[in-house]
Scaffold this active site. Structure first.
Site, PDB file in Angstrom:
ATOM      1  N   LYS A  44      -1.760 -59.849 -31.303  1.00 52.58           N
ATOM      2  CA  LYS A  44      -0.363 -60.305 -31.331  1.00 52.58           C
ATOM      3  C   LYS A  44      -0.324 -61.704 -31.921  1.00 52.58           C
ATOM      4  O   LYS A  44      -1.187 -62.545 -31.627  1.00 52.58           O
ATOM      5  CB  LYS A  44       0.199 -60.334 -29.900  1.00 52.58           C
ATOM      6  CG  LYS A  44       1.531 -61.068 -29.759  1.00 52.58           C
ATOM      7  CD  LYS A  44       2.689 -60.377 -30.471  1.00 52.58           C
ATOM      8  CE  LYS A  44       3.978 -61.208 -30.378  1.00 52.58           C
ATOM      9  NZ  LYS A  44       5.087 -60.615 -31.177  1.00 52.58           N
ATOM     10  N   SER A  69      13.777 -58.032 -30.862  1.00 48.16           N
ATOM     11  CA  SER A  69      13.860 -59.492 -30.902  1.00 48.16           C
ATOM     12  C   SER A  69      13.007 -60.006 -29.749  1.00 48.16           C
ATOM     13  O   SER A  69      13.507 -60.549 -28.760  1.00 48.16           O
ATOM     14  CB  SER A  69      15.306 -59.980 -30.774  1.00 48.16           C
ATOM     15  OG  SER A  69      15.342 -61.394 -30.939  1.00 48.16           O
ATOM     16  N   ASN A 125       1.195 -65.675 -39.922  1.00 44.83           N
ATOM     17  CA  ASN A 125       2.529 -65.071 -39.921  1.00 44.83           C
ATOM     18  C   ASN A 125       3.555 -66.074 -40.429  1.00 44.83           C
ATOM     19  O   ASN A 125       3.820 -67.062 -39.776  1.00 44.83           O
ATOM     20  CB  ASN A 125       2.866 -64.601 -38.500  1.00 44.83           C
ATOM     21  CG  ASN A 125       4.134 -63.769 -38.457  1.00 44.83           C
ATOM     22  OD1 ASN A 125       4.951 -63.840 -39.364  1.00 44.83           O
ATOM     23  ND2 ASN A 125       4.296 -63.004 -37.401  1.00 44.83           N
ATOM     24  N   CYS A 128       8.254 -64.522 -38.807  1.00 45.43           N
ATOM     25  CA  CYS A 128       8.856 -64.041 -37.562  1.00 45.43           C
ATOM     26  C   CYS A 128      10.361 -64.312 -37.607  1.00 45.43           C
ATOM     27  O   CYS A 128      10.778 -65.461 -37.751  1.00 45.43           O
ATOM     28  CB  CYS A 128       8.243 -64.728 -36.352  1.00 45.43           C
ATOM     29  SG  CYS A 128       9.020 -64.138 -34.810  1.00 45.43           S
ATOM     30  N   ASN A 130      12.573 -63.807 -35.168  1.00 44.94           N
ATOM     31  CA  ASN A 130      13.237 -63.705 -33.856  1.00 44.94           C
ATOM     32  C   ASN A 130      13.102 -64.894 -32.938  1.00 44.94           C
ATOM     33  O   ASN A 130      13.368 -64.792 -31.741  1.00 44.94           O
ATOM     34  CB  ASN A 130      12.708 -62.466 -33.121  1.00 44.94           C
ATOM     35  CG  ASN A 130      12.966 -61.188 -33.896  1.00 44.94           C
ATOM     36  OD1 ASN A 130      14.006 -61.057 -34.546  1.00 44.94           O
ATOM     37  ND2 ASN A 130      12.012 -60.282 -33.885  1.00 44.94           N
ATOM     38  N   SER A 193       9.206 -57.014 -40.147  1.00 41.94           N
ATOM     39  CA  SER A 193      10.477 -56.293 -39.956  1.00 41.94           C
ATOM     40  C   SER A 193      11.562 -56.916 -40.841  1.00 41.94           C
ATOM     41  O   SER A 193      11.460 -58.072 -41.263  1.00 41.94           O
ATOM     42  CB  SER A 193      10.901 -56.388 -38.492  1.00 41.94           C
ATOM     43  OG  SER A 193      10.956 -57.752 -38.090  1.00 41.94           O
ATOM     44  N   GLY A 247       5.096 -51.042 -42.816  1.00 39.61           N
ATOM     45  CA  GLY A 247       6.525 -50.745 -42.810  1.00 39.61           C
ATOM     46  C   GLY A 247       6.795 -49.283 -43.077  1.00 39.61           C
ATOM     47  O   GLY A 247       6.463 -48.788 -44.151  1.00 39.61           O
ATOM     48  N   GLY A 248       7.370 -48.620 -42.083  1.00 35.92           N
ATOM     49  CA  GLY A 248       7.851 -47.260 -42.263  1.00 35.92           C
ATOM     50  C   GLY A 248       6.804 -46.175 -42.213  1.00 35.92           C
ATOM     51  O   GLY A 248       7.067 -45.032 -42.587  1.00 35.92           O
TER      52      GLY A 248
HETATM   53  C1  LIG Z   1       5.741 -62.981 -34.427  1.00 31.99           C
HETATM   54  C2  LIG Z   1       6.968 -62.624 -34.073  1.00 31.99           C
HETATM   55  C3  LIG Z   1       7.608 -61.399 -34.529  1.00 31.99           C
HETATM   56  C4  LIG Z   1       8.403 -60.670 -33.675  1.00 31.99           C
HETATM   57  C5  LIG Z   1       8.731 -61.106 -32.305  1.00 31.99           C
HETATM   58  O1  LIG Z   1       7.818 -61.476 -31.519  1.00 31.99           O
HETATM   59  O2  LIG Z   1       9.959 -61.099 -32.008  1.00 31.99           O
HETATM   60  N1  LIG Z   1       9.005 -59.514 -34.103  1.00 31.99           N
HETATM   61  C6  LIG Z   1       8.841 -59.063 -35.379  1.00 31.99           C
HETATM   62  O3  LIG Z   1       9.417 -58.011 -35.765  1.00 31.99           O
HETATM   63  N2  LIG Z   1       8.048 -59.755 -36.237  1.00 31.99           N
HETATM   64  C7  LIG Z   1       7.415 -60.906 -35.868  1.00 31.99           C
HETATM   65  O4  LIG Z   1       6.707 -61.499 -36.709  1.00 31.99           O
END
Ligand SMILES: C=Cc1c(C(=O)O)[nH]c(=O)[nH]c1=O
Length: 309
Positions: A44, A69, A125, A128, A130, A193, A247-248
């Site tokens: 994660k 989210s 990353n 993100c 969210n 996403s 993705g998908g």
């Molecule tokens: C790292 C946070 C992310 C999150 C999240 O922890 O809300 N959700 C996503 O779809 N992509 C992310 O990169």
């Protein structure tokens, strides 16, 4: 069927792994991926300190995919670094996702990971969607340039970046031009996403997740064509780098599409969340059967071979 894949100078038994964020927050989940048929797995996205994340409900599945989210809930980077220290890399490769809330946090985490000198591969990353008040770095090209200049210098080893989807050719061009400035950016994972979508429940006449008035990142069937376009766009523009598709993906055919578009590895998000780690055996079986039917003997022969008309 030979499903072996390669990224950097690492061999993979097959191209499949989880998308960071799915089935990878806790050691028990990571062990489930370790013991699954996935060719590798990723932790994660982590921050300097632990995070509880956004209020629930913060994930919702629909017939076409999911909206989330989560808000970057994670156990803090030392938890995942401890997992990476204890892990037996002879089993399968391990990736670590890093998503610091600031450049300084990213530099501190990358320095600790660098100094640990582990075989784990870093995916930084940049996307993100969210964390309230934190724009997606990769949508601010100057900020992304500064982030990559500093992280390349600090980490000093090959790493990858998790990118948001782009929707404009000029943006593909500009993002690729920045990524191509940094040779240590060895791979590009497309896509995260699609941020800030809205799912509505008509019976309740309501949004379906609590954070941000219901706005969240979507995945699943909704995003496959956009994911394939981003994989192919960066595959074409960054010939010195590799691309990981995300993705998908729900079937072996979707994996095949990502490979054709230029993906060296393929991540699975929403479908893994809904089906569990058993999905990797199913996807490998479906991919092998498809390759067999088409007369391929390896996935290397498929990679990036998408035809145009
Ligand atoms: C790292 C946070 C992310 C999150 C999240 O922890 O809300 N959700 C996503 O779809 N992509 C992310 O990169």
């Amino acid at each position: 069927m030979d499903l072996s894949a390669s990224l950097l100078d690492i061999r993979f038994a097959n191209p499949l792994l989880n998308a960071s964020g799915v089935w990878c927050r806790y050691n028990e989940e990571l062990d489930g991926l370790r013991d699954s048929a996935a060719g590798s797995f990723i932790t994660k996205s982590c921050t300097l300190a632990t995070r509880a994340g956004n209020p629930e409900p913060r994930y919702y599945a629909t017939p076409l995919g999911s909206i989330n989210s989560m808000g970057l809930p994670n156990e803090g980077y030392t938890y995942y670094l401890d997992y990476a220290r204890a892990y037996d890399y002879a089993k399968k490769p391990l990736f670590m996702s890093v998503a610091g809330l600031s450049l300084e946090d990213n530099l501190a985490m990358l320095a600790a990971i660098r100094d640990a000198g582990l075989p784990a591969v870093v995916e930084l990353n940049l996307s993100c969607p969210n964390v309230p008040g934190k724009p997606q770095i990769a949508y601010d090209f100057a900020a992304m340039d500064r982030m990559l200049e500093a992280t390349s210098r600090e980490y000093g080893r090959p790493f990858g970046v998790k990118m948001p989807p782009y929707f404009d050719i000029a943006h593909f061009d500009e993002a690729a031009a920045i990524l191509n400035k940094y040779p240590l950016v060895a791979f590009i994972t497309c896509i995260n996403s699609i941020g800030n979508a809205l799912v509505i429940d008509i019976e309740q006449e309501s949004v379906v997740i609590k954070p941000k008035d219901g706005f969240g990142g979507i995945g699943g069937d909704y995003v496959l064509p956009t994911a394939l376009a981003n994989v192919n766009a960066f595959f074409r523009r960054c010939p010195q780098k590799q691309v990981i598709g995300c993705g998908g993906v729900k079937t072996g055919e979707h994996v095949f599409m990502h490979l054709l578009a230029g993906a060296s590895l393929v991540q699975v998000g929403t479908a893994l969340q809904e089906e569990g780690p058993g999905i990797f055996a199913r996807l490998n079986g479906e991919l092998a059967a498809l390759l067999e039917r088409k007369g391929y003997t390896s996935i290397e022969a498929v990679l990036g071979k998408l035809k145009t008309l």
